[in-house]
Write a protein that holds these residues in place. Structure first.
Motif, PDB file in Angstrom:
ATOM      1  N   VAL A   1      56.306  12.300  21.721  1.00 16.26           N
ATOM      2  CA  VAL A   1      56.879  10.898  21.776  1.00 16.26           C
ATOM      3  C   VAL A   1      56.306  10.117  21.116  1.00 16.26           C
ATOM      4  O   VAL A   1      57.059   9.956  20.094  1.00 16.26           O
ATOM      5  CB  VAL A   1      56.272   9.842  22.313  1.00 16.26           C
TER       6      VAL A   1
ATOM      7  N   LYS B   1      54.489   6.804  28.436  1.00 19.86           N
ATOM      8  CA  LYS B   1      54.960   8.496  29.730  1.00 19.86           C
ATOM      9  C   LYS B   1      54.148   8.721  30.866  1.00 19.86           C
ATOM     10  O   LYS B   1      53.335   8.123  31.655  1.00 19.86           O
ATOM     11  CB  LYS B   1      53.751   9.123  28.299  1.00 19.86           C
TER      12      LYS B   1
ATOM     13  N   ASP C   1      52.313  18.546  25.156  1.00 14.24           N
ATOM     14  CA  ASP C   1      51.322  17.600  24.585  1.00 14.24           C
ATOM     15  C   ASP C   1      50.079  18.178  25.183  1.00 14.24           C
ATOM     16  O   ASP C   1      50.359  18.834  26.754  1.00 14.24           O
ATOM     17  CB  ASP C   1      51.919  16.792  25.781  1.00 14.24           C
TER      18      ASP C   1
ATOM     19  N   ASN D   1      57.845  15.307  29.202  1.00  9.99           N
ATOM     20  CA  ASN D   1      59.004  15.517  28.282  1.00  9.99           C
ATOM     21  C   ASN D   1      60.721  15.791  29.037  1.00  9.99           C
ATOM     22  O   ASN D   1      60.939  16.732  29.225  1.00  9.99           O
ATOM     23  CB  ASN D   1      59.423  15.827  27.160  1.00  9.99           C
TER      24      ASN D   1
ATOM     25  N   GLY E   1      51.443  16.219  28.855  1.00  2.05           N
ATOM     26  CA  GLY E   1      52.397  14.894  29.151  1.00  2.05           C
ATOM     27  C   GLY E   1      53.709  15.739  29.147  1.00  2.05           C
ATOM     28  O   GLY E   1      53.353  17.012  29.185  1.00  2.05           O
TER      29      GLY E   1
ATOM     30  N   GLY F   1      49.440  12.744  26.164  1.00  7.70           N
ATOM     31  CA  GLY F   1      50.999  12.300  26.046  1.00  7.70           C
ATOM     32  C   GLY F   1      51.550  12.081  25.034  1.00  7.70           C
ATOM     33  O   GLY F   1      52.677  12.022  24.986  1.00  7.70           O
TER      34      GLY F   1
ATOM     35  N   VAL G   1      51.986  11.486  32.875  1.00 12.28           N
ATOM     36  CA  VAL G   1      51.077  12.971  32.058  1.00 12.28           C
ATOM     37  C   VAL G   1      50.548  13.790  33.851  1.00 12.28           C
ATOM     38  O   VAL G   1      50.841  13.108  34.895  1.00 12.28           O
ATOM     39  CB  VAL G   1      49.971  12.541  31.106  1.00 12.28           C
TER      40      VAL G   1
ATOM     41  N   GLY H   1      59.248   6.097  26.728  1.00  7.04           N
ATOM     42  CA  GLY H   1      57.967   7.163  25.943  1.00  7.04           C
ATOM     43  C   GLY H   1      58.405   7.166  24.359  1.00  7.04           C
ATOM     44  O   GLY H   1      57.834   6.412  23.971  1.00  7.04           O
TER      45      GLY H   1
END
Length: 308
Positions: free
Chosen positions: A128, A303, A68, A42, A40, A124, A305, A155
């Motif tokens: 989150v 999300k 992630d 972020n 993921g 992901g 990814v 997310g």
């Protein structure tokens, strides 16, 4: 033998990101080498990359990126119990290294991936998920409460609204019109953000607002106070300046509790169909710049990814 990993050599914008060939990692004691299927991305990683948080997150260059991950165990180090090569796992890296083909993970930072959780969702989930869990717990929701959540389709927000709904509280989600039907389908009362949002919230919650979770920033702490919410029931994961000024909470992430335990519970809820993490888009690792370009527009549902 070499493998690919996201790296950057200096603080800056998206253009500093590159894909490097690096030496294949070798697992040490109580470490596991994971071949990543999904990782993921972020907003916090983008901020760290700019150097804006250098006092909190100092960097040594070249720096990797990402926490992630989900993948298949390639190799285990000495002292590893409960995991074997070819196991499918979900986990996280505390070394900013998850955006890579092969990642070393501490064995305590891994859980087994349930069969019915997709790679994209698994990859992901950690940041989150744990952040949403911590934020919802911090405002102490009970049945009959009304909570407002900003960035409700993002997310963190997309999971926070669902976790809040599970407490029996009435959940008002602030989001664009495009996300209102998704919010309704998850038991959330949608309200459009923008000019006049305070009046729209008051109309949606004639009995008042008991708690406020801000996942977006940009004045929502002040809005929560204007709505009469007590400081101890306001949590922001995005506006630390406002939190310091007004004394509201900034819980999320590590404050939530042991990350692997929460990750396992979130994965179970997803596997059982009790929770959904929307996936806005997937990009190959080589398109990491394009992935962050989309992320930084701040209009995705769920999300984004990377798929090494």
């Amino acid at each position: 033998m070499t493998t690919k990993a996201v790296r950057y050599n200096e603080f800056g914008g998206i253009d500093v990101l590159r894909i490097d060939e690096v030496e294949r990692p070798e697992p040490g004691r109580e470490q596991v080498l994971v071949r990543v299927k999904a990782a993921g991305i972020n907003p916090s990683e983008a901020v760290i990359r700019t150097g804006a948080l250098v006092d909190m997150f100092p960097s040594a260059f070249p720096s990797g990126q990402g926490s992630d991950l989900a993948g298949v165990i390639e190799e285990v180090g000495a002292g590893v119990g409960g995991f074997s090569p070819d196991d499918e796992v979900i986990g996280f890296s505390n070394n900013r290294a998850a955006q890579a083909e092969l990642v070393l993970v501490e064995v305590g930072d891994l859980v087994h991936k349930p069969e019915h959780v997709s790679w994209a969702v698994a990859g992901g989930l950690y940041v989150v998920g744990v952040t949403a869990w911590g934020a919802v717990n911090s405002v102490h929701l009970e049945p009959g409460d009304t909570v407002v959540i900003s960035g409700a389709a993002g997310g963190v927000g997309s999971l926070a609204v669902q976790l809040a709904h599970r407490t029996g509280a009435t959940v008002i989600g602030l989001a664009s019109e495009d996300n209102h039907e998704w919010l309704r389908s998850h038991g959330v009362l949608p309200v459009a953000y923008g000019d006049g949002v305070g009046d729209r919230i008051r109309t949606a919650a004639p009995g008042g607002v008991d708690a406020f979770i801000d996942t977006y920033g940009s004045g929502y702490v002040e809005l929560a106070l204007a709505l009469g919410v007590a400081t101890e029931r306001i949590d922001t994961i995005a506006d630390y300046a406002a939190a310091a000024k007004y004394g509201v909470k900034t819980d999320g992430g590590s404050e939530a509790g042991p990350g692997a335990e929460i990750l396992a519970e979130l994965a179970r809820l997803i596997a059982d169909g009790q929770l959904e993490l929307p996936i806005a888009n997937s990009y190959p690792l080589t398109q990491v710049r394009e992935a962050y370009t989309e992320l930084e527009r701040r209009h995705t549902r769920g999300k984004i990814v990377l798929t090494p």
